[in-house]
Design a protein around this motif. Structure first.
Motif, PDB file in Angstrom:
ATOM      1  N   TYR A 274       0.856  -1.189   0.000  1.00 16.18           N
ATOM      2  CA  TYR A 274       0.000   0.000   0.000  1.00 16.18           C
ATOM      3  C   TYR A 274       0.882   1.226   0.000  1.00 16.18           C
ATOM      4  CZ  TYR A 274       0.224  -1.582   4.940  1.00 16.18           C
ATOM      5  OH  TYR A 274       0.603  -2.092   6.155  1.00 16.18           O
ATOM      6  N   ALA A 275       0.301   2.344  -0.362  1.00 17.75           N
ATOM      7  CA  ALA A 275       1.100   3.522  -0.695  1.00 17.75           C
ATOM      8  C   ALA A 275       1.634   4.263   0.519  1.00 17.75           C
ATOM      9  CB  ALA A 275       0.261   4.483  -1.542  1.00 17.75           C
ATOM     10  N   ALA A 276       0.886   4.264   1.601  1.00 14.70           N
ATOM     11  CA  ALA A 276       1.287   5.056   2.762  1.00 14.70           C
ATOM     12  C   ALA A 276       0.622   4.521   4.014  1.00 14.70           C
ATOM     13  CB  ALA A 276       0.909   6.522   2.570  1.00 14.70           C
ATOM     14  N   THR A 277       1.257   4.762   5.138  1.00 13.59           N
ATOM     15  CA  THR A 277       0.619   4.528   6.432  1.00 13.59           C
ATOM     16  C   THR A 277       0.888   5.738   7.304  1.00 13.59           C
ATOM     17  OG1 THR A 277       0.300   2.927   8.227  1.00 13.59           O
ATOM     18  CG2 THR A 277       2.583   3.374   7.556  1.00 13.59           C
ATOM     19  N   VAL A 278       0.030   5.952   8.282  1.00 12.76           N
ATOM     20  CA  VAL A 278       0.209   7.049   9.230  1.00 12.76           C
ATOM     21  C   VAL A 278       0.710   6.441  10.538  1.00 12.76           C
ATOM     22  CG1 VAL A 278      -0.862   8.974  10.436  1.00 12.76           C
ATOM     23  CG2 VAL A 278      -1.636   8.367   8.124  1.00 12.76           C
ATOM     24  N   MET A 279       1.941   6.793  10.898  1.00 12.34           N
ATOM     25  CA  MET A 279       2.554   6.214  12.098  1.00 12.34           C
ATOM     26  C   MET A 279       2.057   6.912  13.349  1.00 12.34           C
ATOM     27  SD  MET A 279       6.622   5.859  13.051  1.00 12.34           S
ATOM     28  CE  MET A 279       6.876   4.506  11.884  1.00 12.34           C
ATOM     29  N   GLN A 280       1.725   6.091  14.352  1.00  9.22           N
ATOM     30  CA  GLN A 280       1.443   6.609  15.677  1.00  9.22           C
ATOM     31  C   GLN A 280       2.477   6.024  16.646  1.00  9.22           C
ATOM     32  OE1 GLN A 280      -2.503   5.470  16.915  1.00  9.22           O
ATOM     33  NE2 GLN A 280      -2.381   3.496  15.894  1.00  9.22           N
ATOM     34  N   PHE A 281       2.436   6.469  17.905  1.00  5.91           N
ATOM     35  CA  PHE A 281       3.540   6.202  18.809  1.00  5.91           C
ATOM     36  C   PHE A 281       3.049   5.611  20.138  1.00  5.91           C
ATOM     37  CE2 PHE A 281       4.664   9.570  15.849  1.00  5.91           C
ATOM     38  CZ  PHE A 281       5.848   9.069  15.312  1.00  5.91           C
ATOM     39  N   PRO A 282       2.733   4.303  20.144  1.00  7.74           N
ATOM     40  CA  PRO A 282       2.203   3.678  21.360  1.00  7.74           C
ATOM     41  C   PRO A 282       3.178   3.682  22.527  1.00  7.74           C
ATOM     42  CG  PRO A 282       2.724   2.015  19.691  1.00  7.74           C
ATOM     43  CD  PRO A 282       2.811   3.350  19.027  1.00  7.74           C
ATOM     44  N   ARG A 283       4.486   3.623  22.242  1.00  4.50           N
ATOM     45  CA  ARG A 283       5.454   3.655  23.343  1.00  4.50           C
ATOM     46  C   ARG A 283       5.304   4.951  24.139  1.00  4.50           C
ATOM     47  NH1 ARG A 283       9.575   2.468  19.405  1.00  4.50           N
ATOM     48  NH2 ARG A 283       9.759   0.216  19.102  1.00  4.50           N
ATOM     49  N   LYS A 284       5.119   6.048  23.412  1.00  4.40           N
ATOM     50  CA  LYS A 284       4.971   7.344  24.083  1.00  4.40           C
ATOM     51  C   LYS A 284       3.710   7.368  24.929  1.00  4.40           C
ATOM     52  CE  LYS A 284       5.068  12.327  23.158  1.00  4.40           C
ATOM     53  NZ  LYS A 284       5.150  13.373  22.111  1.00  4.40           N
ATOM     54  N   MET A 285       2.603   6.824  24.396  1.00  2.47           N
ATOM     55  CA  MET A 285       1.362   6.763  25.172  1.00  2.47           C
ATOM     56  C   MET A 285       1.585   6.016  26.480  1.00  2.47           C
ATOM     57  SD  MET A 285      -1.342   5.580  22.252  1.00  2.47           S
ATOM     58  CE  MET A 285      -1.219   6.240  20.582  1.00  2.47           C
ATOM     59  N   ALA A 286       2.211   4.825  26.376  1.00  2.00           N
ATOM     60  CA  ALA A 286       2.421   3.987  27.554  1.00  2.00           C
ATOM     61  C   ALA A 286       3.348   4.661  28.546  1.00  2.00           C
ATOM     62  CB  ALA A 286       2.983   2.643  27.119  1.00  2.00           C
ATOM     63  N   GLN A 287       4.440   5.206  28.062  1.00  2.00           N
ATOM     64  CA  GLN A 287       5.420   5.838  28.952  1.00  2.00           C
ATOM     65  C   GLN A 287       4.824   7.033  29.680  1.00  2.00           C
ATOM     66  OE1 GLN A 287       8.458   6.554  26.046  1.00  2.00           O
ATOM     67  NE2 GLN A 287       9.279   4.469  26.153  1.00  2.00           N
ATOM     68  N   GLU A 288       4.064   7.853  28.957  1.00  2.00           N
ATOM     69  CA  GLU A 288       3.464   9.024  29.601  1.00  2.00           C
ATOM     70  C   GLU A 288       2.377   8.609  30.595  1.00  2.00           C
ATOM     71  OE1 GLU A 288       2.341  12.188  27.024  1.00  2.00           O
ATOM     72  OE2 GLU A 288       4.319  12.354  26.104  1.00  2.00           O
ATOM     73  N   GLY A 289       1.633   7.551  30.254  1.00  2.00           N
ATOM     74  CA  GLY A 289       0.614   7.046  31.176  1.00  2.00           C
ATOM     75  C   GLY A 289       1.230   6.525  32.460  1.00  2.00           C
ATOM     76  N   VAL A 290       2.310   5.775  32.357  1.00  2.00           N
ATOM     77  CA  VAL A 290       2.989   5.243  33.537  1.00  2.00           C
ATOM     78  C   VAL A 290       3.588   6.380  34.362  1.00  2.00           C
ATOM     79  CG1 VAL A 290       4.978   3.893  34.312  1.00  2.00           C
ATOM     80  CG2 VAL A 290       3.412   2.954  32.597  1.00  2.00           C
ATOM     81  N   HIS A 291       4.206   7.342  33.700  1.00  2.00           N
ATOM     82  CA  HIS A 291       4.772   8.488  34.424  1.00  2.00           C
ATOM     83  C   HIS A 291       3.686   9.208  35.221  1.00  2.00           C
ATOM     84  CE1 HIS A 291       7.336  11.942  35.281  1.00  2.00           C
ATOM     85  NE2 HIS A 291       6.350  12.725  34.887  1.00  2.00           N
ATOM     86  N   ALA A 292       2.527   9.392  34.617  1.00  2.00           N
ATOM     87  CA  ALA A 292       1.425  10.061  35.318  1.00  2.00           C
ATOM     88  C   ALA A 292       0.958   9.233  36.505  1.00  2.00           C
ATOM     89  CB  ALA A 292       0.268  10.310  34.351  1.00  2.00           C
ATOM     90  N   ALA A 293       0.940   7.895  36.346  1.00  2.00           N
ATOM     91  CA  ALA A 293       0.515   7.015  37.430  1.00  2.00           C
ATOM     92  C   ALA A 293       1.478   7.081  38.616  1.00  2.00           C
ATOM     93  CB  ALA A 293       0.422   5.575  36.915  1.00  2.00           C
ATOM     94  N   VAL A 294       2.768   7.118  38.329  1.00  2.00           N
ATOM     95  CA  VAL A 294       3.772   7.221  39.395  1.00  2.00           C
ATOM     96  C   VAL A 294       3.654   8.568  40.105  1.00  2.00           C
ATOM     97  CG1 VAL A 294       6.251   7.331  39.857  1.00  2.00           C
ATOM     98  CG2 VAL A 294       5.338   5.579  38.303  1.00  2.00           C
ATOM     99  N   GLU A 295       3.468   9.621  39.342  1.00  2.00           N
ATOM    100  CA  GLU A 295       3.311  10.959  39.926  1.00  2.00           C
ATOM    101  C   GLU A 295       2.074  11.024  40.811  1.00  2.00           C
ATOM    102  OE1 GLU A 295       4.206  14.980  40.674  1.00  2.00           O
ATOM    103  OE2 GLU A 295       5.419  13.401  39.752  1.00  2.00           O
ATOM    104  N   TYR A 296       0.993  10.384  40.372  1.00  2.00           N
ATOM    105  CA  TYR A 296      -0.246  10.373  41.162  1.00  2.00           C
ATOM    106  C   TYR A 296      -0.041   9.659  42.491  1.00  2.00           C
ATOM    107  CZ  TYR A 296      -5.014   9.165  42.555  1.00  2.00           C
ATOM    108  OH  TYR A 296      -6.177   9.002  43.263  1.00  2.00           O
ATOM    109  N   ALA A 297       0.655   8.521  42.459  1.00  2.00           N
ATOM    110  CA  ALA A 297       0.899   7.778  43.695  1.00  2.00           C
ATOM    111  C   ALA A 297       1.756   8.577  44.671  1.00  2.00           C
ATOM    112  CB  ALA A 297       1.579   6.451  43.372  1.00  2.00           C
ATOM    113  N   LYS A 298       2.672   9.384  44.135  1.00  2.00           N
ATOM    114  CA  LYS A 298       3.584  10.147  44.987  1.00  2.00           C
ATOM    115  C   LYS A 298       2.956  11.429  45.516  1.00  2.00           C
ATOM    116  CE  LYS A 298       7.944   8.629  42.883  1.00  2.00           C
ATOM    117  NZ  LYS A 298       9.124   9.073  42.097  1.00  2.00           N
ATOM    118  N   THR A 299       2.215  12.130  44.671  1.00  2.00           N
ATOM    119  CA  THR A 299       1.768  13.482  45.026  1.00  2.00           C
ATOM    120  C   THR A 299       0.260  13.698  44.965  1.00  2.00           C
ATOM    121  OG1 THR A 299       1.875  14.362  42.762  1.00  2.00           O
ATOM    122  CG2 THR A 299       3.933  14.344  44.026  1.00  2.00           C
TER     123      THR A 299
END
Length: 338
Positions: A274-299
């Motif tokens: 196929y001619a093209a695909t649109v790349m998304q970034f699941p690693r970034k979603m997961a990493q930012e979600g985990v970072h937010a979860a750790v911050e929530y537990a701490k503060t």
């Protein structure tokens, strides 16, 4: 399979789990509920749509690695199939019983798990949507995801440009009805190519639930009705591979786009499937979600609203007016197995 069976056995006495996968068991002695005591360890539960789709495998692996790096406890559960809302509800209930402080979820349906999410939030658990928004968006504390309307628009703009002024004769292979991802990508594509639902230029449309085999069958059925087609929209790369197989069997060459940005999908583009695909970034979603979860537990601090994790067109046939990167760049930045 051994890890998956172990967790199912462990929780069977408490709750029936519909399809599950485990990356790490709980540990530590953190309390359940709202964070902010300064000493609590984050207990993060991830609920994905399935545990087989490579995209969700990448999301799970990235979240697991981020949790381990930040000293958080982590458990991953999943539905048995794309659309298994009941399985996701049971997974949320399971995580509540296990003492999760944050639940990250890719909801199968934008509305199918809202009651369970509401119960979790009332119990003091932060809930963050990854990849797939809820409807309403306020049902969760925050969403880390691709702007799927924008991603669909990018695909549509590319297909329109690649047609070179020819009138589109379009087939659309959609995802799972009721999913915000499916709706936004579909609507964005039509906006990008300059069509509306019901336009006679759309010669066929079928849902495939993100599945390659289903997409191939649906495309074969549509082509039996009419093979006069020059453009194909696909909701994700597995459906693009299925559509390509059906088109190839008939010797048809069309302008087809997709969305995902998995390494296999980038290779498909490089190889001309196929001619093209649109790349998304699941690693970034997961990493930012985990970072937010750790911050929530701490503060006790929570993120809010929609956080766009970005998207970019990948193609070796760039079109004027459509920003893109080539497949070499794509293979350096893709997710999944290279």
């Amino acid at each position: 399979m051994r890890h998956r069976s172990l967790l199912c056995l462990l929780v069977a006495a408490a709750v029936t789990v519909s399809g599950c996968t485990v990356e790490r068991h709980w540990g530590g002695s953190a309390s359940t509920g709202a964070g902010g005591d300064g000493n609590a360890a984050a207990k993060i539960g991830l609920v994905t749509k399935t545990n087989t789709n490579p995209y969700f495998v990448e999301l799970r692996n990235a979240a697991s690695a981020a949790a381990q790096a930040q000293g958080a406890d982590f458990v991953a559960l999943a539905g048995q199939f794309d659309g298994d809302n009941d399985g996701q509800v049971r997974a949320i209930e399971n995580l509540m019983q296990q003492g999760a402080t944050t639940i990250l979820i890719t909801p199968n349906s934008s509305t199918g798990v809202l009651d369970a999410i509401d119960r979790a939030r009332k119990a003091g658990i932060m809930v963050i949507a990854l990849d797939t928004a809820t409807d309403p968006a306020s049902a969760v504390d925050a969403t880390f995801a691709t702007d799927n309307l924008a991603a669909g628009r990018q695909q549509g703009q590319y297909v329109k440009a690649a047609l070179g002024g020819a009138a589109p004769k379009l087939i659309m292979i959609d995802g799972t009805a009721g999913s915000t991802v499916d709706t936004f990508r579909h609507n964005g594509f039509l906006e990008g190519i300059g069509l509306k639902d019901g336009d006679p230029a759309i010669v066929g449309r079928e849902p495939a639930n993100g599945d390659q085999s289903t997409a191939q069958q649906k495309m074969e059925n549509l082509l039996q009705r009419s093979s006069d087609v020059d453009a194909v929209y696909t909701m994700n790369e597995p459906t693009a591979r299925g559509a390509f197989a059906a088109l190839q069997a008939r010797g048809l060459h069309v302008v087809m786009g997709s969305i995902d940005g998995g390494c296999q999908g980038v290779e498909n583009v490089r190889d001309g499937e196929y001619a093209a695909t649109v790349m998304q970034f699941p690693r970034k979603m997961a990493q930012e979600g985990v970072h937010a979860a750790v911050e929530y537990a701490k503060t006790g601090k929570k993120p809010s609203g929609f956080i766009d994790t970005g998207s970019v067109v990948i193609t070796d046939q760039p079109m004027p007016g459509v920003p893109s990167h080539d497949t070499r760049w794509g293979l350096q930045n893709c997710w999944g197995t290279k």
